[in-house]
Design an enzyme around this catalytic site. Structure first.
Site: not given
Ligand code: ASP
Length: 309
Positions: A227, A176
């Site tokens: 994230t 992300t």
């Molecule tokens: N928050 C993101 C999700 O759950 C993933 C990430 O932050 O890497 O899709």
């Protein structure tokens, strides 16, 4: 003139130090620097926080190093389904897209939803129809292909597990991209974009495109991009929780973001981090994982590019 500042992230998680070579670390740092500086230059020349966050996120989407746009992770079907959101804090205008495929810069589509539709959040087929109406080119799957992500998926594709990006551990975390900024006029904005989680199924949507959860901006309080493990961030209503702690409890940006990342989200086993700014240009970048790809720059001289704690 208001202090202006920008912060960006390329995902938080359990960084596998052994897998990070000096050369790869240089690539990450350089990609963060390019994206951060492009946004900062816009702020410095009097541009809006909204343009700054969109520009920085687009550059991170264009880099295969991060799990957004090019380099997005593989779903259980071997496809790429991307989510993105953008919000500005002056009028609380927001746009978001989810489960989209073939769009090079999902954050730009989210901005078009905000500015060119009557809606806030478009998903799946409908979002794709809107994109085509807006003249978006639909890229072939090869554009998004990245060998590392493909191997990550191969490792778990026949199982029920799904995982965040940038980790060899099945339950590890990462991925992300996001940006938050405060411009010379004291307006703030946030943008977030992701490919989600490797091997995700059944139209899974994470926190990133959800307004008030993975992405939020309000001039009265803060702009936030998150994230981490989306399922926990959704249940913790993270971005809006930071804003509420500031608005209703009078906490500073630093105290509110620490309370959420180091206490509240941990209480429900959520791991990850966030970047945030307030309308005075203050920056916060807390995370409760081993690391978070992050960078920031402020007109008050503050400057940072970091990966680990
Ligand atoms: N928050 C993101 C999700 O759950 C993933 C990430 O932050 O890497 O899709």
């Amino acid at each position: 003139m208001n202090t202006f500042s920008i912060a960006i992230h390329g995902g938080a998680g359990t960084l596998v130090k052994g897998l990070m070579t000096a050369e790869l670390e240089d690539h990450y740092r350089n990609a963060l620097k390019v994206a951060r500086n492009a946004g900062y230059d816009i702020l410095e020349s009097g541009g809006s926080a909204l343009n700054a966050v969109e520009t920085s996120v687009k550059l991170l989407e264009d880099s295969p190093l991060f799990n957004a746009g090019k380099g997005s992770v593989f779903t259980a079907e071997g496809t790429h389904e991307m989510d993105a959101a953008i919000m500005e804090g002056e009028n609380l205008e927001a746009g978001a897209v989810s489960l989209i495929t073939g769009i090079k810069n999902p954050v730009a589509l989210a901005r078009d939803v905000m500015e060119k539709s009557y809606h806030v959040f478009l998903a799946g087929e409908g979002a794709m129809r809107f994109a085509k109406n807006q003249g978006y080119v639909i890229e072939s799957p090869e554009y998004f292909y990245d060998e590392v992500r493909y191997q990550q998926w191969q490792g778990i594709k026949d199982s029920d597990s799904f995982q965040l990006d940038h980790s060899v551990k099945k339950d590890g975390k990462f991925g992300t991209v996001g940006a938050v900024a405060c411009d010379q006029y004291g307006n703030i904005a946030a943008a977030t974009s992701t490919g989600g989680m490797t091997n995700k199924k059944w139209g899974r949507v994470g926190d990133s495109p959800m307004i008030g959860i993975g992405n939020y901006a309000n001039n009265k309080t803060c702009a936030v991009s998150c994230t981490g493990s989306g399922e926990f961030f959704i249940r913790g209503v993270v971005a809006y929780d930071v804003s509420c702690l500031m608005e209703y409890k009078g906490l500073s940006l630093k105290d509110a973001t620490n309370e959420v990342i180091h206490k509240r989200i941990l209480e429900i086993n959520g791991d990850g981090g966030l970047i945030a700014v307030d309308a005075e240009g203050t920056i916060a970048m807390p995370f409760n994982t081993e690391g978070m790809y992050r960078a920031c720059k402020s007109s008050n001289g503050q400057e940072e590019i970091s990966i680990y704690k």
